[in-house]
Design a protein around this motif. Sequence first.
Motif, PDB file in Angstrom:
ATOM      1  N   ILE A 172      25.995   1.534   4.804  1.00 60.42           N
ATOM      2  CA  ILE A 172      24.586   1.367   4.460  1.00 60.42           C
ATOM      3  C   ILE A 172      23.781   2.595   4.851  1.00 60.42           C
ATOM      4  CG2 ILE A 172      22.500   0.025   4.970  1.00 60.42           C
ATOM      5  CD1 ILE A 172      24.319  -2.451   5.175  1.00 60.42           C
ATOM      6  N   ALA A 173      23.991   3.117   6.054  1.00 56.81           N
ATOM      7  CA  ALA A 173      23.253   4.306   6.490  1.00 56.81           C
ATOM      8  C   ALA A 173      23.565   5.503   5.595  1.00 56.81           C
ATOM      9  CB  ALA A 173      23.578   4.624   7.944  1.00 56.81           C
ATOM     10  N   GLN A 174      24.825   5.653   5.208  1.00 58.30           N
ATOM     11  CA  GLN A 174      25.198   6.752   4.313  1.00 58.30           C
ATOM     12  C   GLN A 174      24.517   6.593   2.961  1.00 58.30           C
ATOM     13  OE1 GLN A 174      29.321   6.968   2.963  1.00 58.30           O
ATOM     14  NE2 GLN A 174      29.238   9.197   3.075  1.00 58.30           N
ATOM     15  N   ASP A 175      24.489   5.373   2.440  1.00 60.27           N
ATOM     16  CA  ASP A 175      23.821   5.117   1.166  1.00 60.27           C
ATOM     17  C   ASP A 175      22.334   5.442   1.264  1.00 60.27           C
ATOM     18  OD1 ASP A 175      23.416   3.850  -1.525  1.00 60.27           O
ATOM     19  OD2 ASP A 175      22.319   2.385  -0.312  1.00 60.27           O
ATOM     20  N   TYR A 176      21.691   5.072   2.353  1.00 58.23           N
ATOM     21  CA  TYR A 176      20.274   5.363   2.516  1.00 58.23           C
ATOM     22  C   TYR A 176      20.044   6.863   2.612  1.00 58.23           C
ATOM     23  CZ  TYR A 176      18.873   0.465   3.199  1.00 58.23           C
ATOM     24  OH  TYR A 176      18.607  -0.873   3.007  1.00 58.23           O
ATOM     25  N   ALA A 177      20.953   7.556   3.296  1.00 55.14           N
ATOM     26  CA  ALA A 177      20.830   9.014   3.385  1.00 55.14           C
ATOM     27  C   ALA A 177      21.004   9.651   2.014  1.00 55.14           C
ATOM     28  CB  ALA A 177      21.856   9.571   4.367  1.00 55.14           C
ATOM     29  N   ASN A 178      21.984   9.166   1.244  1.00 52.90           N
ATOM     30  CA  ASN A 178      22.223   9.718  -0.093  1.00 52.90           C
ATOM     31  C   ASN A 178      21.031   9.494  -1.016  1.00 52.90           C
ATOM     32  OD1 ASN A 178      24.781  10.522   0.689  1.00 52.90           O
ATOM     33  ND2 ASN A 178      25.823   8.762  -0.209  1.00 52.90           N
ATOM     34  N   ARG A 179      20.345   8.393  -0.831  1.00 54.58           N
ATOM     35  CA  ARG A 179      19.193   8.064  -1.681  1.00 54.58           C
ATOM     36  C   ARG A 179      17.869   8.526  -1.085  1.00 54.58           C
ATOM     37  NH1 ARG A 179      17.985   2.968  -2.208  1.00 54.58           N
ATOM     38  NH2 ARG A 179      19.374   2.006  -0.686  1.00 54.58           N
ATOM     39  N   ASN A 180      17.949   9.235   0.038  1.00 54.19           N
ATOM     40  CA  ASN A 180      16.745   9.764   0.703  1.00 54.19           C
ATOM     41  C   ASN A 180      15.746   8.663   1.039  1.00 54.19           C
ATOM     42  OD1 ASN A 180      17.508  12.563   0.638  1.00 54.19           O
ATOM     43  ND2 ASN A 180      17.039  12.556  -1.561  1.00 54.19           N
ATOM     44  N   VAL A 181      16.254   7.514   1.460  1.00 56.60           N
ATOM     45  CA  VAL A 181      15.381   6.437   1.905  1.00 56.60           C
ATOM     46  C   VAL A 181      14.687   6.882   3.190  1.00 56.60           C
ATOM     47  CG1 VAL A 181      15.261   4.042   2.679  1.00 56.60           C
ATOM     48  CG2 VAL A 181      16.842   4.678   0.846  1.00 56.60           C
ATOM     49  N   ASN A 182      13.405   6.670   3.254  1.00 58.61           N
ATOM     50  CA  ASN A 182      12.600   7.122   4.392  1.00 58.61           C
ATOM     51  C   ASN A 182      12.621   6.056   5.484  1.00 58.61           C
ATOM     52  OD1 ASN A 182      10.778   8.224   6.173  1.00 58.61           O
ATOM     53  ND2 ASN A 182       9.129   8.468   4.685  1.00 58.61           N
ATOM     54  N   VAL A 183      13.675   6.068   6.299  1.00 62.36           N
ATOM     55  CA  VAL A 183      13.803   5.111   7.397  1.00 62.36           C
ATOM     56  C   VAL A 183      13.051   5.655   8.604  1.00 62.36           C
ATOM     57  CG1 VAL A 183      15.380   3.905   8.948  1.00 62.36           C
ATOM     58  CG2 VAL A 183      16.025   4.273   6.549  1.00 62.36           C
ATOM     59  N   ARG A 184      11.993   4.975   8.953  1.00 59.73           N
ATOM     60  CA  ARG A 184      11.152   5.443  10.051  1.00 59.73           C
ATOM     61  C   ARG A 184      11.742   5.086  11.416  1.00 59.73           C
ATOM     62  NH1 ARG A 184       6.420   7.372  11.474  1.00 59.73           N
ATOM     63  NH2 ARG A 184       5.306   6.513  13.281  1.00 59.73           N
ATOM     64  N   ALA A 185      12.406   3.939  11.509  1.00 57.81           N
ATOM     65  CA  ALA A 185      12.945   3.501  12.790  1.00 57.81           C
ATOM     66  C   ALA A 185      13.976   2.416  12.568  1.00 57.81           C
ATOM     67  CB  ALA A 185      11.823   2.980  13.696  1.00 57.81           C
TER      68      ALA A 185
ATOM     69  N   GLY B 274       0.790  -1.214   0.000  1.00 58.11           N
ATOM     70  CA  GLY B 274       0.000   0.000   0.000  1.00 58.11           C
ATOM     71  C   GLY B 274       0.827   1.271   0.000  1.00 58.11           C
ATOM     72  N   ASN B 275       0.217   2.361   0.451  1.00 57.36           N
ATOM     73  CA  ASN B 275       0.841   3.674   0.303  1.00 57.36           C
ATOM     74  C   ASN B 275       1.929   3.970   1.320  1.00 57.36           C
ATOM     75  OD1 ASN B 275      -0.702   4.012   2.575  1.00 57.36           O
ATOM     76  ND2 ASN B 275      -2.010   5.626   1.741  1.00 57.36           N
ATOM     77  N   LEU B 276       2.197   3.063   2.249  1.00 57.31           N
ATOM     78  CA  LEU B 276       3.284   3.250   3.218  1.00 57.31           C
ATOM     79  C   LEU B 276       4.539   2.460   2.848  1.00 57.31           C
ATOM     80  CD1 LEU B 276       1.300   3.078   6.588  1.00 57.31           C
ATOM     81  CD2 LEU B 276       2.106   5.114   5.390  1.00 57.31           C
ATOM     82  N   ALA B 277       4.518   1.809   1.705  1.00 62.12           N
ATOM     83  CA  ALA B 277       5.601   0.884   1.360  1.00 62.12           C
ATOM     84  C   ALA B 277       6.953   1.565   1.213  1.00 62.12           C
ATOM     85  CB  ALA B 277       5.254   0.133   0.077  1.00 62.12           C
ATOM     86  N   SER B 278       6.961   2.861   0.900  1.00 61.67           N
ATOM     87  CA  SER B 278       8.235   3.569   0.728  1.00 61.67           C
ATOM     88  C   SER B 278       8.921   3.857   2.063  1.00 61.67           C
ATOM     89  CB  SER B 278       8.018   4.879  -0.023  1.00 61.67           C
ATOM     90  OG  SER B 278       7.186   5.757   0.726  1.00 61.67           O
ATOM     91  N   GLU B 279       8.195   3.731   3.168  1.00 65.05           N
ATOM     92  CA  GLU B 279       8.792   3.910   4.483  1.00 65.05           C
ATOM     93  C   GLU B 279       9.399   2.587   4.945  1.00 65.05           C
ATOM     94  OE1 GLU B 279       6.139   5.712   7.283  1.00 65.05           O
ATOM     95  OE2 GLU B 279       5.365   7.141   5.817  1.00 65.05           O
ATOM     96  N   VAL B 280      10.501   2.672   5.690  1.00 67.29           N
ATOM     97  CA  VAL B 280      11.257   1.473   6.037  1.00 67.29           C
ATOM     98  C   VAL B 280      11.493   1.407   7.542  1.00 67.29           C
ATOM     99  CG1 VAL B 280      13.410   0.188   5.674  1.00 67.29           C
ATOM    100  CG2 VAL B 280      12.432   1.533   3.800  1.00 67.29           C
ATOM    101  N   VAL B 281      11.327   0.216   8.100  1.00 65.15           N
ATOM    102  CA  VAL B 281      11.713  -0.084   9.474  1.00 65.15           C
ATOM    103  C   VAL B 281      12.842  -1.102   9.406  1.00 65.15           C
ATOM    104  CG1 VAL B 281      10.970  -1.127  11.655  1.00 65.15           C
ATOM    105  CG2 VAL B 281       9.444   0.445  10.428  1.00 65.15           C
ATOM    106  N   VAL B 282      13.926  -0.860  10.143  1.00 68.97           N
ATOM    107  CA  VAL B 282      15.125  -1.687  10.086  1.00 68.97           C
ATOM    108  C   VAL B 282      15.364  -2.353  11.441  1.00 68.97           C
ATOM    109  CG1 VAL B 282      17.637  -1.698   9.776  1.00 68.97           C
ATOM    110  CG2 VAL B 282      16.201  -0.237   8.322  1.00 68.97           C
ATOM    111  N   VAL B 283      15.666  -3.647  11.404  1.00 72.57           N
ATOM    112  CA  VAL B 283      16.108  -4.381  12.588  1.00 72.57           C
ATOM    113  C   VAL B 283      17.491  -4.940  12.267  1.00 72.57           C
ATOM    114  CG1 VAL B 283      15.640  -6.299  14.167  1.00 72.57           C
ATOM    115  CG2 VAL B 283      13.735  -4.964  13.202  1.00 72.57           C
ATOM    116  N   GLY B 284      18.493  -4.599  13.072  1.00 71.61           N
ATOM    117  CA  GLY B 284      19.865  -4.944  12.718  1.00 71.61           C
ATOM    118  C   GLY B 284      20.659  -5.597  13.834  1.00 71.61           C
ATOM    119  N   ALA B 285      21.762  -6.237  13.420  1.00 71.54           N
ATOM    120  CA  ALA B 285      22.748  -6.821  14.328  1.00 71.54           C
ATOM    121  C   ALA B 285      24.053  -6.900  13.543  1.00 71.54           C
ATOM    122  CB  ALA B 285      22.318  -8.204  14.802  1.00 71.54           C
ATOM    123  N   HIS B 286      25.172  -7.097  14.229  1.00 73.12           N
ATOM    124  CA  HIS B 286      26.415  -7.258  13.460  1.00 73.12           C
ATOM    125  C   HIS B 286      26.868  -8.712  13.480  1.00 73.12           C
ATOM    126  CE1 HIS B 286      29.608  -7.511  16.646  1.00 73.12           C
ATOM    127  NE2 HIS B 286      28.816  -6.736  17.363  1.00 73.12           N
TER     128      HIS B 286
END
Length: 363
Positions: A236-249, A161-173
């Motif tokens: 990855i975070a820099q790439d998302y910032a450069n591409r204006n990815v809408n990371v919600r959390a 739907g219309n929220l698909a462009s927003e992203v939630v990330v769960v991460g670990a190393h």
Amino acid sequence: MKSSLTYLLTACYAAAVASQPTGSSDKLGHERSLIQVGESHIPIWMMEQEVLGLIRSKKTFMDITGNNLLPAMVYPTEPRQKAVVQEIHQLLSPDSMRIFLTTFSSFPNRYCRSHYGVKSSDWLYNTVAELIKNNRGTLNRRVPHRRISQQSIVVRIEGQGNLASEVVVVGAHQDSINQANPYMGRSPGADDDGSGSTTIFETLSALLRAQYQPARSLEFHWYAGEEIGLVGSQDIAQDYANRNVNVRAMLQLDMTGFTDHSGNMGIVTDFVHPELTQFTRQLVHTYSNLTALDFQCGYACSDHASWSKYGFPSAMPFESNEMELNPYIHSDKDTVETVDFDHMLQFAKIATGFAVELTHTSE
């Protein structure tokens, strides 16, 4: 998990902001602006003529007056998807986590520049690929990095739907390190951060088996090179910032398996987003049997800091409210026998709550 360092630039930034109110004026009434001419430069207050001087000299800069490096976000006032989350909780299994972590910690080490760091990453990628292969709308990819041979891994469940462009990330190393001998020393990394890597794998597995369809897109990240300076997550975070990815959390799980059996866990309060952190506290209270206690882990202690650095909201729950509780990390003694899978299960429940609550609602 990395050791704490001094965040000099942020301290200087805070001092600059404190010394002059936002949009401050000098005694002649001319408004001043807070200007930064490079990422490594301390922001300084300038009058309009000084700013014009930068323009005339063709100097690039940013006017960060009034900027909150952590963006304003509205999160639910309380968890609202309890029925959905608790149903998925039934699919979480400590036994499955034990099987995964036993193999993941069996490599001699997972150092990001070693042969074993690549082999363990290949195993992780193939295991993730096998998990998601029959799940429509779920993709996985490797992310190469210039200075290390280990690659990060990203899994994306496409939102609907219309929220698909927003992203939630769960991460670990995914990497580990033996501080005495990084390349050849044994470093099972069962807790640091095999436990976090296992926790988010189990969370992803449960969501897929439940056929959960998020409204926002949901990503799971296993970062390379955390132990040598957050290399993978920064790229990855820099790439998302450069591409204006809408990371919600973004939720970082770095060490979830060691406990003193007090029933306590930690909530990191520095270099995180305060409102998202508050919501994470509520998730702990609602979906786990642990008590959340605040503590500070210091600059660049884990990958959440990369996301905060690039202006994305992040939060980090931790296995305890003491950074040094586990005496075995970064050595050959960080083995699967030292972790508590019931403790890890609580973090899988928190991660599931985070994923569902923040991808399900319109807030």
